[in-house]
Design a protein around this motif. Structure first.
Motif, PDB file in Angstrom:
ATOM      1  N   LEU A 180       0.828  -1.200   0.000  1.00 54.78           N
ATOM      2  CA  LEU A 180       0.000   0.000   0.000  1.00 54.78           C
ATOM      3  C   LEU A 180       0.864   1.253   0.000  1.00 54.78           C
ATOM      4  O   LEU A 180       1.984   1.264   0.534  1.00 54.78           O
ATOM      5  N   LYS A 181       0.323   2.321  -0.607  1.00 58.16           N
ATOM      6  CA  LYS A 181       0.967   3.624  -0.501  1.00 58.16           C
ATOM      7  C   LYS A 181       0.916   4.069   0.955  1.00 58.16           C
ATOM      8  O   LYS A 181       0.100   3.614   1.737  1.00 58.16           O
ATOM      9  N   GLN A 182       1.821   5.005   1.299  1.00 54.40           N
ATOM     10  CA  GLN A 182       1.990   5.364   2.689  1.00 54.40           C
ATOM     11  C   GLN A 182       0.713   5.892   3.314  1.00 54.40           C
ATOM     12  O   GLN A 182       0.367   5.561   4.447  1.00 54.40           O
ATOM     13  N   ASP A 183      -0.032   6.765   2.535  1.00 55.31           N
ATOM     14  CA  ASP A 183      -1.242   7.337   3.124  1.00 55.31           C
ATOM     15  C   ASP A 183      -2.309   6.276   3.337  1.00 55.31           C
ATOM     16  O   ASP A 183      -3.000   6.257   4.351  1.00 55.31           O
ATOM     17  N   LEU A 184      -2.417   5.338   2.348  1.00 50.47           N
ATOM     18  CA  LEU A 184      -3.401   4.263   2.501  1.00 50.47           C
ATOM     19  C   LEU A 184      -2.975   3.285   3.590  1.00 50.47           C
ATOM     20  O   LEU A 184      -3.812   2.734   4.305  1.00 50.47           O
TER      21      LEU A 184
END
Length: 1448
Positions: free
Chosen positions: A317-321
């Motif tokens: 996952l991307k960091q924000d997700l």
């Protein structure tokens, strides 16, 4: 404690099982998030989370079981023994489940990734239908009673719990409460052994119980419940669950239940384990669902589903997700379900044997394990571990498109997780399809390109199209079908797409061995759109080219001939396909027999053919058909054949050279000068044929004129119709094509040809016809007039021209005016033009005159029919210029206005023509004309309903005028603002366009008029008034009012005044209509000193400092007003008004008095002649204004005294500190200064005062034990306070008994004070015992409202404990005089008066409560409305109980 109507004598130490957050208001708010429709889903979800496999709902219609000696938990429980809903699952409650249930509104499932429930509060949706849910699980029965009205009381003091859990085996529950247990028995629960599973009972709310409910007053009938559950698609709701395999619905009328519907899942053990597992790996499994409906048809439906579940690793996952995932404890997982088969006739085995030939259509919905009621039309169901911001059904916009973290996560699930699972599912579908194809190849239609294509029609939003694109862009999926090599599934990269829907072409290419993918236009566009996306660079596809097809066809003539014999139209299909994909390399077609000719034959590319139209072929019926390419070609093929690039294949366009050659071949006649012909005939030559021939002949400048001139091809239409040869020496007069003047000229007997050669035509052709121009027409008219020996007027009259003909002639003259101007200097030509009788006049529509006998008005003036006059030309501006150039008689504007307009148009309702006329006049800028507008009412008002003088109108562009007069007719019409010249002229005439002293007064008058008129809304008038006042304040330096003008505006009532006073003290405020004049208004800062005498400025319109500098007398009350108000205030104080005397208004009253003294002191300085009654008691010479002894007259006050003096005929008082700042006022009111030069301090105290002061000083200032023989230990901090036994014994019999009665309490000279009291309070209590007055000790905390009352209560406790009755009475008096009316203070007083046995204080306030019941109840109600938590509600309840007996 004994239960009501029961002989149960055992202990009632039942475990309280309450929802510890179950305030009914909280439940009421929670069920707003849950509709009654969610009841089924929430209980089903809870059952699945509990790992139950069976789920059953029974609607119980049975009424109360009647039995003598009914034994319920309480009498109130009988109200809930009627119809109910039973919800069963085969899992038992765990201890955690019991605890989670009573944590109202705090979910207990979010930490467990195996649970599908997110919020954990769904159980509360049961309160839609009941106030008393219960359930049995294991050995426990649980009742929940949020209203605390039905369960029996427990504990001490006794109260009803909000829930209870009972060990029904250990407590022999059935033995003591058989009727309570009776309804359960029909459901398999006999209370003699542990219950396997969980059984909820939700008794339906009745009209009786609804009235008592604090949660909901909604009542659901049995028919409503049956309808609710009857419509549930249980098979759909179980689809993505992990454990539930059976779901059913029953209806119970007596003791037996009737099945309504049932849904049962059948699956292999392997698939069952896959279904239960929670993993990130994609997993496939099949599920059989059998649905039974117990209706007239006893319908049974079998369904076979294919599902793929799984997810992604959180690590990718991307960091924000990733942060959101961890915060919300969400995993990127989901599932896709496809319905493979459905039947109400066939068994599961039969359905599988058919290999799923016709998968049913499925709209497709979105799930978060249960249906979210969001339709996608994707053809599959999508399940995702979505983030739901609330348990309520969400819109698609909120769910997927909102700009928030929840929607962002949901889009990630939709775009990145589910497409991979969908692709995996399609792989399995392809495997099943291959089995079906091998079993039966006839009429095979691949489902992957039809029902199961990822992008379906009628998608509900664009996001779902993007989802389908993400599924498709996996180019390695073998979901595409080709019929090449026997037919097979291949990936997009393995095949070649044939664009369009040419099934026959696909068949041809397939037979040639090309792996063609036949996709419809919609799917092809979807693939192209995916490929265009820059993020899909790896997504590739190939389109089959025309060159490739040509290569395959070359050398296969026999194959092509055979194929075309089967279908004659195949030549066009194949040709279209090749041409649309061959780009510009037409050489590849050379030698291919693919040219369709008009006679039905097929030509070979390379031979000469012409491309033309059917009309061209019809021009040459003998030779045309075999020389033209087929004319009915489809449009796309026709465009290709018309391309210049095809000239390399000898395909040529039809032109003038071909036309001339074909004419000599078609017609035998030559060198005939004239030829009779029928233009409208059917045979050649006719008009249509001639136009077509000339259209081609005139298209070239290089035509052979000598050859062409031998043919009679030029039509003559006047005087007779013939075809003549082209002759440069004898040309015809040409008329323009579709000339509008031709019918007129025809009546005037001119000779014409309708042939006109374009400017770019052959020069010889153009010389055969004279140009059709104005000069030629005029000259020909003159020539005909002379030949006929007529005047021009006679020529026109005898030609019987209509009005339209005259109009056409004028239009033609205007259109060609420039041509005439070049010859206007020629007097002969000018005379011809002046003689034309074509000009209309105003007096008669049918009369036309020449340019020699009329009168011409200015062109910028419209004409009005004010009298009959034959001499005025009726013309537009263009015609005016023409007539003016022809030297007609002319009069100017002023002459016309003075002599014709004014006498006939005064008091006329303005029309559009009048407006135009007036605008023209204004544009002239002539003051001599404008003066007429100043003298007469000639200007339209805003609504154009009347003519008024200009000086009665306002300029709407001035913001102040626009605001004040909005909605009236007092404005200049907006049509005049389009031209600044008009506006400038109107300002000169009198339009009001400046805000000055005069217009400000007019605006003020308008406001005064509007607020007296109900036509205008109050808020609008107030806003307008404020705008006038603001302008007045802001421009006070530039508005130089004369004294008369200012006096006038001072008296106008247009200033908003204050109408609403918050404090009840101001109930006698000066009455005002809401608008007053400057002359009577006072500033808000003077409110305390004049509110009964003067209206106040509204806060929003108080004058600014700049305005007050110029108008200092505004806003200040007069001394008379203040004095009258002063008397009113004192009268109110002395009347002991309950409101004025209340503790809440104490400080306000003192502030009012202080402000009166301050301003009156100022007046005293400004006006020494001011008169104040010296004998009226106007001055507060003490702290308490409600003590009448503190009010004295001015004549009784003497400055300089140190004490009050008696012995005169009257008593004089020293001026206290409170009045010291107001010396000028006091002197004016009769106060005087002492005459004594020096007064020595000779105050003589009595001996007792000396003793008391000394004792108090030693008590306070000498804390050591030098003068103290007893020490009191006070408070939690054990503060030591010394005192003298003798003094205390003299003050209290209690202390006398302690110190001298032989009690052991004082053997060590230390006494612990048993009352929880502040040390400072105890010290002040001792001061009172030592002789100091109570008034002196309470003065430091007098104005600290809360501390002051608490201090008095603590003193009251001490006086009661130490039996000091005299001081106790004094404290009671002080509290009574405080006039406490706040509900909190009243309850404290009642409570402490009981505790301290202060009977007089208690009686006083109990009587007050009885007299003011309504006021007390309103305060209680207000407290309830503002309560925010349980503690506050409990406190309010206690207060209500305390006051209950007094409020009845």
């Amino acid at each position: 404690m004994k239960l009501t109507n029961n002989n149960y004598t055992g202990d009632m130490d039942w475990e309280k099982h309450e929802q510890n957050e179950s305030l009914t208001t909280r439940i009421k708010n929670i069920i707003k998030d849950y509709s009654i429709n969610s009841l089924f889903k929430e209980f089903l979800q809870n059952a699945d989370d509990a790992k139950a496999t069976r789920f059953k709902i029974t609607v119980d219609e049975r009424r109360i079981f009647q039995h003598n000696g009914r034994k319920y938990l309480s009498e109130e429980m009988e109200d809930w023994q009627g119809p109910a809903i039973w919800i069963y699952n085969d899992a038992e409650f765990s201890p955690k489940d019991f605890q989670a249930l009573i944590k109202l509104g705090t979910g207990g499932k979010s930490n467990d990734e195996t649970k599908i429930g997110r919020f954990g509060i769904g159980f509360n949706c049961a309160f839609h239908i009941t106030d008393l849910p219960s359930f049995v699980s294991g050995r426990y029965i649980v009742f929940l009673d949020p209203n605390a009205k039905y369960l029996p009381t427990q504990g001490y003091p006794p109260r009803r719990p909000r829930g209870t859990r009972i060990d029904f085996i250990g407590k022999e529950f059935k033995k003591y409460f058989p009727e309570q247990c009776y309804p359960y028995e029909a459901l398999g629960c006999n209370f003699s052994e542990e219950f396997k599973g969980t059984l909820f009972r939700l008794p339906l709310r009745t009209s009786k119980t609804a009235k008592k409910s604090e949660i909901s007053d909604q009542v659901f009938e049995i028919r409503d419940i049956l309808q609710l559950f009857n419509g549930i698609q249980s098979n759909k709701e179980m689809l993505f669950l992990r454990n539930i395999e059976s779901c059913s619905f029953y209806h119970m009328r007596q003791q037996n239940s009737q099945l309504i519907w049932e849904a049962q899942i059948n699956m292999s053990d392997k698939d069952r384990e896959i279904r239960k597992s929670v993993t990130d790996t994609a997993q496939l499994y099949q599920m059989d669902i059998e649905i039974i409906r117990n209706n007239k048809n006893n319908k049974k439906v079998s369904e076979i589903w294919l599902l793929c579940t799984g997810g992604n690793q959180c690590s990718i996952l991307k960091q924000d997700l990733k942060g959101f995932s961890e915060k919300m404890r969400l995993k990127p997982r989901g599932g896709v379900a496809s319905l493979l088969a459905q039947s109400d006739r066939k068994s599961f085995a039969e359905l599988r044997a058919e290999s799923f030939p016709n998968p049913p259509e499925l709209k497709g919905e979105i799930y978060s394990y249960l249906s979210l009621s969001i339709c996608t039309n994707l053809g599959v169901h999508l399940n995702g571990n979505f983030s739901l911001s609330s348990p309520t059904p969400q819109s698609e916009n909120d769910f997927l498109q909102a700009d928030c973290d929840d929607a962002k996560w949901n889009r990630y699930i939709l775009y990145d997780v589910l497409p991979l699972l969908h692709s995996k599912l399609l792989d399995e579908v392809v495997r099943l399809e291959e089995i079906r194809y091998n079993n039966n190849r006839a009429g095979f239609i691949p489902h992957t390109l039809n029902n199961l294509w990822p992008i379906t029609k009628n998608l509900t939003m664009g996001l779902y199209k993007s989802y389908g694109a993400n599924v498709i862009k996996n180019g390695n999926n073998r979901i595409y079908w080709t019929e090449a090599n026997g037919g097979k599934f291949i990936s997009l990269r393995e095949g070649k797409i044939i664009e369009g829907e040419e099934t026959m072409i696909g068949d041809i290419l397939g037979e040639l061995g090309i792996s063609v993918l036949k996709l419809d236009k919609e799917k092809l566009e979807q693939i192209k759109e995916i490929a265009k996306n820059k993020r899909n660079l790896d997504f590739k596809y190939k389109i089959i080219s025309g060159k490739e097809v040509c290569g395959k066809l070359r050398g296969k003539d026999s194959f092509m001939n055979s194929f075309m014999r089967k279908n004659s139209e195949s030549i066009l299909l194949l040709l279209r396909f090749i041409l649309s994909r061959i780009d510009v390399s037409f050489e590849n077609l050379y030698g291919l027999q693919l040219v369709p000719l008009n006679d039905g034959s097929v030509g070979t590319f390379g031979k000469i053919y012409y491309v033309g139209k059917r009309k061209h072929i019809d021009l040459f019926p003998n030779v045309g058909p075999s020389k033209f390419v087929r004319v009915d070609l489809p449009h796309d093929l026709e465009k290709v054949f018309k391309r210049d690039e095809l000239s390399v294949l000898n395909i040529r366009q039809f032109d003038s050279a071909a036309t001339l050659d074909l004419l000599f071949l078609e017609f035998p006649y030559k060198n005939i000068k004239e030829l009779d012909w029928d233009p409208n005939g059917n045979s050649i030559p006719n008009d249509r044929w001639l136009k077509e021939i000339w259209s081609k002949l005139m298209s070239s400048k290089t035509i052979e004129f000598a050859k062409l001139s031998k043919l009679p091809l030029l039509p003559m239409i006047q005087p007779s119709e013939k075809l003549v040869q082209l002759d440069i020496t004898n040309p015809l007069l040409n008329i323009e094509h579709a000339s509008y003047l031709y019918p007129v000229l025809k009546k005037l007997k001119l000779r014409f040809t309708n042939m006109k050669f374009p400017d770019n035509a052959n020069s010889n052709l153009k010389q055969c016809v004279l140009p059709y121009n104005p000069v030629n027409i005029v000259n020909v008219l003159e020539r005909n007039r002379i030949l006929l020996n007529l005047t021009m007027e006679q020529l026109f009259k005898t030609s019987y021209l209509s009005n339209k003909d005259y109009e056409m002639f004028r239009i033609y003259i205007k259109d060609n005016h420039e041509d005439f101007k070049r010859l206007i200097q020629n007097q002969e030509f000018l005379n011809i033009l002046r003689s034309l009788p074509i000009w209309p006049v105003h007096s008669c529509d049918d009369k036309f005159i020449d340019a020699e006998s009329g009168i011409l008005l200015p062109h910028n003036l419209p004409f009005f029919s004010f009298q009959q006059n034959d001499d005025f030309y009726k013309c537009d501006e263009f015609e005016f210029r023409i007539l003016f150039g022809l030297n007609v008689t002319y009069i100017d504007e002023e002459e016309y206005f003075k002599d014709y307009f004014i006498p006939h148009h005064i008091n006329t309702t303005p029309s559009r023509n009048y407006i135009t006329f007036m605008q023209r006049i204004l544009s002239l800028g002539k003051r001599e004309i404008e003066r007429y507008f100043e003298l007469y009412p000639l200007i339209p008002n805003k609504s154009l309903t009347a003519l008024v003088k200009a000086n009665t109108l306002y300029d709407i562009t001035v913001p102040l005028f626009c605001n004040v007069f909005e909605g009236s007719d007092n404005f200049l019409p907006t049509i005049f603002y389009s031209n600044t010249i008009w506006v400038t002229a109107l300002k000169r005439i009198g339009l009001k366009y400046q805000v000055n002293c005069k217009t400000i007064i007019e605006c003020a008058r308008e406001i005064e008029s509007q607020f007296q008129n109900d036509q205008y809304p109050t808020n609008v008038v107030r806003y307008r008034a404020k705008s006038v006042i603001d302008y007045l304040y802001e421009h006070t330096e530039t508005l130089n009012f004369s004294s008369g003008q200012w006096s006038e505006i001072m008296q106008i009532k247009f200033v908003p005044s204050e109408k609403n006073f918050q404090n009840s003290l101001y109930e006698d405020a000066k009455e005002t209509s809401g608008y007053e004049s400057f002359a009577v208004l006072c500033f808000q800062r003077y409110k305390e000193v004049c509110w009964t005498q003067k209206p106040l400025f509204d806060k929003s319109v108080e004058p600014n400092d700049l305005f007050l500098q110029r108008r200092p007398k505004i806003g200040k009350p007069s001394p008379k007003d203040v004095i009258n108000h002063w008397s009113f205030v004192i009268e109110k104080i002395k009347s002991k008004s309950f409101i004025w005397k209340s503790s809440e208004n104490y400080s306000v009253v003192k502030k009012i008095i202080q402000r009166i003294y301050e301003i009156m002191n100022e007046f005293s300085k400004e006006d020494p002649g001011l008169s104040i009654d010296a004998e009226e008691k106007l001055f507060l010479n003490g702290e308490d204004p409600f003590d009448e002894e503190n009010w004295i007259a001015g004549s009784e006050l003497v400055f300089g005294l140190k004490e009050d003096v008696k012995g005169y005929k009257y008593e004089v008082k020293e001026v206290k500190e409170y009045l010291m700042p107001y010396k000028d006022l006091l002197i004016l009111a009769g106060a005087h200064e002492s005459d004594f030069k020096s007064i020595s301090k000779t105050i003589i105290y009595e001996q007792k005062d000396v003793i008391i002061n000394s004792l108090i000083n030693k008590l306070i200032k000498e804390p050591d034990d030098k003068f103290h023989d007893v020490v009191f230990i006070v408070g939690e901090e054990k503060v030591r306070i010394g005192a003298n036994k003798y003094v205390l014994s003299a003050a209290s019999t209690h202390f006398e008994k302690i110190f001298y009665g032989g009690l052991s309490e004082t053997t060590n000279n230390e006494i612990n004070v048993p009352i929880n009291i502040q040390p400072d309070t105890f010290r002040r209590f001792l001061q009172v015992l030592y002789g100091q007055s109570i008034e002196e000790i309470i003065k430091p905390i007098l104005f600290k409202a809360d501390d002051y009352l608490t201090f008095l209560f603590d003193l009251l406790k001490l006086t009661e404990f130490y039996n000091v009755e005299l001081i106790k009475n004094k404290i009671e008096d002080i509290i009574i005089k405080g006039q406490y009316i706040n509900i909190n203070n009243i309850c404290k007083i009642i409570k402490h008066s009981k505790e301290c046995n202060a009977q007089r204080l208690r009686n006083y306030y109990e009587e007050y409560i009885k007299l003011n019941k309504k006021f007390i109840k309103e305060q209680l109600l207000e407290l309830c409305k503002n309560a925010t938590n349980y503690e506050e509600i409990l406190e309010i309840s206690q207060k209500s109980q305390m006051l209950d007996s007094l409020l009845k």
